[in-house]
Design an enzyme around this catalytic site. Structure first.
Site, PDB file in Angstrom:
ATOM      1  N   ASP A  42       0.820  -1.213   0.000  1.00  0.00           N
ATOM      2  CA  ASP A  42       0.000   0.000   0.000  1.00  0.00           C
ATOM      3  C   ASP A  42       0.858   1.268   0.000  1.00  0.00           C
ATOM      4  OD1 ASP A  42       1.010  -0.286   2.523  1.00  0.00           O
ATOM      5  OD2 ASP A  42      -0.877   0.057   3.579  1.00  0.00           O
ATOM      6  N   HIS A 248      24.396   2.030 -19.247  1.00  0.00           N
ATOM      7  CA  HIS A 248      23.314   2.356 -18.327  1.00  0.00           C
ATOM      8  C   HIS A 248      23.492   1.611 -17.002  1.00  0.00           C
ATOM      9  CE1 HIS A 248      20.608   3.612 -21.946  1.00  0.00           C
ATOM     10  NE2 HIS A 248      21.449   4.558 -21.585  1.00  0.00           N
ATOM     11  N   ASP A 265      27.035  10.000 -14.381  1.00  0.00           N
ATOM     12  CA  ASP A 265      26.017  10.571 -15.266  1.00  0.00           C
ATOM     13  C   ASP A 265      24.805  10.834 -14.384  1.00  0.00           C
ATOM     14  OD1 ASP A 265      24.035  11.106 -17.149  1.00  0.00           O
ATOM     15  OD2 ASP A 265      24.805   9.660 -18.593  1.00  0.00           O
ATOM     16  N   ASP A 276      21.168  16.867 -17.405  1.00  0.00           N
ATOM     17  CA  ASP A 276      21.746  15.578 -17.799  1.00  0.00           C
ATOM     18  C   ASP A 276      23.245  15.795 -18.027  1.00  0.00           C
ATOM     19  OD1 ASP A 276      22.284  13.054 -18.716  1.00  0.00           O
ATOM     20  OD2 ASP A 276      21.088  13.198 -20.539  1.00  0.00           O
ATOM     21  N   HIS A 355      27.510   5.045 -28.673  1.00  0.00           N
ATOM     22  CA  HIS A 355      26.154   5.607 -28.551  1.00  0.00           C
ATOM     23  C   HIS A 355      26.078   6.883 -29.372  1.00  0.00           C
ATOM     24  CE1 HIS A 355      27.934   8.569 -25.823  1.00  0.00           C
ATOM     25  NE2 HIS A 355      28.425   7.586 -25.093  1.00  0.00           N
ATOM     26  N   HIS A 359      21.029  14.319 -27.569  1.00  0.00           N
ATOM     27  CA  HIS A 359      19.572  14.197 -27.673  1.00  0.00           C
ATOM     28  C   HIS A 359      18.931  15.478 -27.173  1.00  0.00           C
ATOM     29  CE1 HIS A 359      19.535  13.556 -23.287  1.00  0.00           C
ATOM     30  NE2 HIS A 359      20.536  12.700 -23.476  1.00  0.00           N
ATOM     31  N   HIS A 366      15.432  12.331 -22.119  1.00  0.00           N
ATOM     32  CA  HIS A 366      15.442  12.147 -23.570  1.00  0.00           C
ATOM     33  C   HIS A 366      14.124  12.732 -24.065  1.00  0.00           C
ATOM     34  CE1 HIS A 366      18.417   9.070 -22.303  1.00  0.00           C
ATOM     35  NE2 HIS A 366      19.030   9.496 -23.381  1.00  0.00           N
ATOM     36  N   GLU A 392      27.491  14.598 -25.808  1.00  0.00           N
ATOM     37  CA  GLU A 392      28.076  13.619 -24.892  1.00  0.00           C
ATOM     38  C   GLU A 392      28.925  12.565 -25.611  1.00  0.00           C
ATOM     39  OE1 GLU A 392      25.152  10.868 -23.201  1.00  0.00           O
ATOM     40  OE2 GLU A 392      23.572  12.039 -24.196  1.00  0.00           O
ATOM     41  N   TYR A 396      34.915   4.009 -24.829  1.00  0.00           N
ATOM     42  CA  TYR A 396      34.731   2.901 -23.887  1.00  0.00           C
ATOM     43  C   TYR A 396      35.603   1.732 -24.331  1.00  0.00           C
ATOM     44  CZ  TYR A 396      30.704   5.880 -23.195  1.00  0.00           C
ATOM     45  OH  TYR A 396      29.904   6.972 -22.988  1.00  0.00           O
ATOM     46  N   ARG A 414      33.065   9.459 -20.549  1.00  0.00           N
ATOM     47  CA  ARG A 414      32.019  10.237 -21.226  1.00  0.00           C
ATOM     48  C   ARG A 414      32.008  11.629 -20.602  1.00  0.00           C
ATOM     49  NH1 ARG A 414      28.265   6.932 -20.773  1.00  0.00           N
ATOM     50  NH2 ARG A 414      26.958   7.658 -19.047  1.00  0.00           N
ATOM     51  N   GLU A 416      29.534  15.123 -20.785  1.00  0.00           N
ATOM     52  CA  GLU A 416      28.224  15.546 -21.304  1.00  0.00           C
ATOM     53  C   GLU A 416      27.834  16.899 -20.735  1.00  0.00           C
ATOM     54  OE1 GLU A 416      23.702  13.696 -21.640  1.00  0.00           O
ATOM     55  OE2 GLU A 416      25.055  12.977 -20.072  1.00  0.00           O
TER      56      GLU A 416
END
Length: 446
Positions: A42, A248, A265, A276, A355, A359, A366, A392, A396, A414, A416
């Site tokens: 609940d 991710h 990130d 982001d 990648h 975006h 996104h 970004e 890797y 990365r 960004e």
């Protein structure tokens, strides 16, 4: 750092007017709020409003429905809200509700009815309309409800009642509106970037070998909430060492190791708008030579892309710049081998830059908006003033990659930033998250 971040109610009214102007004559649009989602038994997850509904109303309660009615030129358009009714018992247990009177006063809709009245009030408004507009991809459950209402209206056809003949997806109308940010929206996005940049600084200062990734995540969340961004805009990625090569990665449960990099990130959410930001830095405060080399390559590629942003530029154009630069850079380091002209034609850097370059950004991380891809999936949408996007690039190189020198293995980087397109160029909203090698090492030395 906390400021008044509420958009003026006039902005939501203008958005509804702009939407109604694009509706067909003699139509009705129905936009739904989110429902609460049960977490366990609940208890519910923290409520997150449907972004299209929020964009048009600013109203932050679950289960509501916004109806926008456009008649012919002789009849004024209307905005009608259906929301939970005031209920003193429910409010004692679960919190105050806006109610119907305050909804009209605070959100400037023309009328507001309780949800228990929705069929009595809404179905007569649908009668005689030529079309019903909804966001088809959002809520299959609501789509079924609308179809049931239309069926109910058709049952009275023998009595001269006419049901709408078409169900129209209006998602693209709202997406196009959301893609172009107003002055007030940009101000909020500047603020959430400042809050998020401060959180990245805090993470850099708190990181050290022996801590766990989730402890650094907690530092981020603390800085977000302390400055008014109560929730992260998405699940934070706090990835030490080879975990950075999982795009991710959100487990955030590994121990931080000396001589490894930490990729974070993470961005806060403020008044519904997301930041982001990604930063990568050495856990011990000093880049080693291999880390420094790859880091500078990624940073230089990002700066090339950002500096090329202006109206009429495209993601496709930026991708060409970055892919050529990274391919040449990886070739010079011996990470890519072969004929350089062939490698450039093949965009060989994509083996390690796995990648997209960026975006749209806004109410969603996104964010919605057409990229206008061609058959080769190149994104040809020309940038325009008021659009906000991320840049970004990343490299890797997993530990398992035996094709490269051992010194490169396990490096995942990365970087960004969040960029607003201006009339003549760009504005980098990510101004206080250190990203040069000198600045990162200076912040971590404090």
């Amino acid at each position: 750092m906390i400021k008044n971040t509420l958009l003026p109610v006039a902005e939501f009214c203008q958005r509804r007017n702009n939407f109604i102007a694009q509706m067909p004559e003699n139509s009705i649009a129905l936009i739904t709020a989110s429902k609460e989602v049960t977490r366990s038994n609940d208890t519910e997850y923290p409520f997150c409003q449907n972004k299209n509904f929020y964009y048009l109303t600013g109203f932050n309660e679950p289960d509501a429905v916004l109806a926008m009615i456009k008649g012919d030129t002789s009849k004024p358009a209307q905005s009608i809200l259906f929301s939970r009714e005031k209920d003193s018992l429910q409010e004692v247990w679960h919190g105050r509700r806006v109610g119907q009177v305050k909804a009209i006063e605070n959100y400037h809709v023309d009328q507001c009815f309780s949800l228990v009245e929705i069929e009595d009030q809404l179905l007569p408004l649908m009668v005689g309309k030529t079309s019903v507009l909804i966001c088809l991809q959002e809520k299959n459950e609501f789509e079924q409800q609308v179809l049931a209402w239309l069926s109910q209206i058709r049952k009275s056809a023998r009595m001269g009642v006419k049901a709408p003949s078409s169900l129209v997806d209006c998602s693209d109308i709202i997406a196009e509106m959301r893609l172009h940010k107003s002055t007030a929206e940009l101000d909020i996005m500047r603020q959430v970037n400042l809050i998020s940049g401060a959180a990245h600084q805090r993470a850099m200062q708190q990181a050290q070998a022996g801590k766990f990734e989730y402890q650094i995540e907690a530092e981020l969340l603390h800085e977000f909430a302390t400055n008014g961004a109560r929730y992260p805009a998405y699940g934070s990625i706090v990835a030490g060492g080879d975990n950075a090569n999982i795009l991710h990665y959100t487990d955030n449960d590994d121990k931080l190791n000396n001589n490894d990099l930490l990729l974070i990130d993470a961005g806060g959410e403020l008044a519904g708008y997301a930041a982001d930001i990604t930063r990568t830095f050495p856990i011990n405060g000093r880049f080693n030579d291999a880390q420094k080399t790859i880091y500078q390559l990624v940073l230089d590629s990002q700066n090339l892309a950002i500096n090329a942003i202006k109206p009429t530029q495209t993601f496709a154009g930026l991708n060409r710049i970055v892919c050529n630069f990274l391919t040449k850079g990886l070739y010079d380091l011996g990470i890519l081998t072969g004929d350089l002209s062939v490698l450039l034609a093949q965009k060989a850097c994509k083996k390690y830059f796995i990648h997209g370059l960026g975006h749209w950004l806004g109410l969603d991380v996104h964010d919605v908006g057409d990229y206008q891809p061609n058959e080769q999936r190149e994104q040809l949408r020309p940038f325009a003033q008021g659009m906000v996007l991320t840049i970004e690039p990343g490299i890797y190189i997993p530990l398992s990659d035996r094709s490269v020198d051992e010194k490169w293995r396990g490096i995942g980087i990365r970087i960004e930033d969040n960029i607003a397109v201006t009339a003549t160029g760009f504005e980098n909203l990510t101004v206080n998250a250190p990203k040069t090698i000198v600045d990162i090492e200076a912040v971590m030395a404090k």
